[in-house]
Design a protein around this motif. Structure first.
Motif, mmCIF file in Angstrom:
data_model
loop_
_atom_site.group_PDB
_atom_site.id
_atom_site.type_symbol
_atom_site.label_atom_id
_atom_site.label_comp_id
_atom_site.label_asym_id
_atom_site.label_seq_id
_atom_site.Cartn_x
_atom_site.Cartn_y
_atom_site.Cartn_z
ATOM 1 N N GLN A 147 -49.568 -82.813 -18.768
ATOM 2 C CA GLN A 147 -49.037 -82.945 -17.414
ATOM 3 C C GLN A 147 -49.760 -81.995 -16.448
ATOM 4 N N LEU A 148 -51.094 -81.993 -16.543
ATOM 5 C CA LEU A 148 -51.906 -81.092 -15.734
ATOM 6 C C LEU A 148 -51.862 -81.506 -14.268
ATOM 7 N N THR A 149 -51.514 -80.547 -13.424
ATOM 8 C CA THR A 149 -51.547 -80.751 -11.982
ATOM 9 C C THR A 149 -52.594 -79.797 -11.400
ATOM 10 N N GLY A 150 -53.086 -80.134 -10.222
ATOM 11 C CA GLY A 150 -54.078 -79.267 -9.602
ATOM 12 C C GLY A 150 -54.493 -79.795 -8.250
ATOM 13 N N GLY A 151 -55.141 -78.937 -7.482
ATOM 14 C CA GLY A 151 -55.585 -79.356 -6.168
ATOM 15 C C GLY A 151 -56.216 -78.209 -5.422
ATOM 16 N N GLY B 68 -50.181 -84.824 -13.166
ATOM 17 C CA GLY B 68 -49.711 -84.981 -14.537
ATOM 18 C C GLY B 68 -50.714 -85.656 -15.457
ATOM 19 N N ILE B 69 -51.885 -85.044 -15.641
ATOM 20 C CA ILE B 69 -52.954 -85.620 -16.458
ATOM 21 C C ILE B 69 -52.790 -85.171 -17.913
ATOM 22 N N ASP B 70 -52.726 -86.136 -18.826
ATOM 23 C CA ASP B 70 -52.693 -85.870 -20.265
ATOM 24 C C ASP B 70 -53.997 -86.354 -20.885
ATOM 25 N N VAL B 71 -54.783 -85.429 -21.418
ATOM 26 C CA VAL B 71 -56.069 -85.746 -22.051
ATOM 27 C C VAL B 71 -56.174 -84.956 -23.347
ATOM 28 N N THR B 72 -56.711 -85.589 -24.377
ATOM 29 C CA THR B 72 -56.918 -84.935 -25.663
ATOM 30 C C THR B 72 -58.366 -85.125 -26.096
ATOM 31 N N SER C 164 -49.407 -73.380 -19.856
ATOM 32 C CA SER C 164 -49.042 -74.390 -20.850
ATOM 33 C C SER C 164 -49.635 -75.771 -20.558
ATOM 34 N N GLN C 165 -50.261 -75.945 -19.386
ATOM 35 C CA GLN C 165 -50.826 -77.254 -19.050
ATOM 36 C C GLN C 165 -52.187 -77.492 -19.699
ATOM 37 N N PHE D 272 -60.277 -82.046 -12.439
ATOM 38 C CA PHE D 272 -59.850 -81.868 -13.828
ATOM 39 C C PHE D 272 -60.762 -80.875 -14.543
ATOM 40 N N LEU D 273 -62.075 -81.079 -14.449
ATOM 41 C CA LEU D 273 -63.011 -80.184 -15.132
ATOM 42 C C LEU D 273 -62.908 -78.760 -14.607
#
Length: 235
Positions: A9-13, A22-26, A59-60, A46-47
């Motif tokens: 659930q990554l947020t950013g800006g 809310g990005i979920d990446v594995t 925790s994100q 994201f990067l």
């Protein structure tokens, strides 16, 4: 097995502007994952968040199961994550060799040193004493990749390697990718060229307006599904 990298659930800006919702990446060990999407979709954000250039809640972002969100960029590099930034961002006052040596400042051990980088991109050995920004665009991209490799990362993140380069140079740069990851390195490839991204990756995530709109196996996803996820319209 614990993923090498996992975002939850990554947020950013940027300031008041939110770019990720809310990005979920594995990413698994030894895996090449593509991140595709149109301009402004949130791929670079994201990067930058993973690389520590933008703040994130601890925790994100998990690396080897441990929270690293919000750590300073130099600590992220020291733990084994390197970014090849969009636009290369070389130091214009430094030579090719000096730019490369800067990548090794964290002192991580591994197989990548000057000789290894010059073996991967022989043209850089010939131009090692030239100002980095005096090189062609493709050669500058090689320097940017080499600089990241000099930190001996376990996860290499590449942001738009093909941007502004001639197709023949793009093919040459991507032809080096198998040799780069041959030792078990993982990679995230951000690329607008969907065909190319699917060719070099095992899995992909499509990002649209800061959200994952589609994820799957690169070889099996349909063109129609990707077009829908990429543009928000049917093919």
């Amino acid at each position: 097995m614990t993923p090498l990298l996992q975002t939850k659930q990554l947020t950013g800006g940027y300031g008041d502007f939110q770019a990720l919702f809310g990005i979920d990446v594995t990413v698994g060990a030894g895996e090449v994952v593509a991140l595709i999407g149109a301009n402004g979709a949130g791929k670079s954000t994201f990067l930058k968040s993973v690389a520590g250039l933008l703040r994130a809640a601890p925790s994100q972002i998990l690396y080897k199961g441990a929270p690293i969100g919000g750590l300073p960029a130099e600590r992220i590099v020291g733990q084994g994550i390197a970014l090849v930034p969009e636009g290369r961002r070389l130091f214009p006052s430094l030579s090719v060799e000096e730019n490369l040596r800067l990548g090794a400042y964290c002192g991580r051990p591994g197989r990548w040193d000057l000789d290894a980088v010059f073996g991967l991109f022989p043209v850089l050995r010939e131009r090692r004493h030239h100002p980095a920004t005096a090189l062609s665009g493709g050669q500058q991209q090689m320097v940017a990749i080499g600089r990241a490799l000099m930190s001996n990362p376990e996860l290499l993140m590449c942001d738009e390697l093909s941007l502004g380069l001639a197709p023949v140079i793009v093919r040459e740069i991507y032809a080096a990718l198998p040799a780069i990851v041959a030792g078990g390195m993982s990679a995230i490839i951000v690329e607008q060229d969907v065909r190319l991204a699917r060719q070099v990756s095992s899995r992909f995530y499509c990002v649209q307006e800061g959200r994952v709109s589609l994820a799957g196996e690169s070889a099996s996803a349909s063109d129609e599904a990707i077009a829908q996820a990429y543009f928000g319209v049917a093919a």
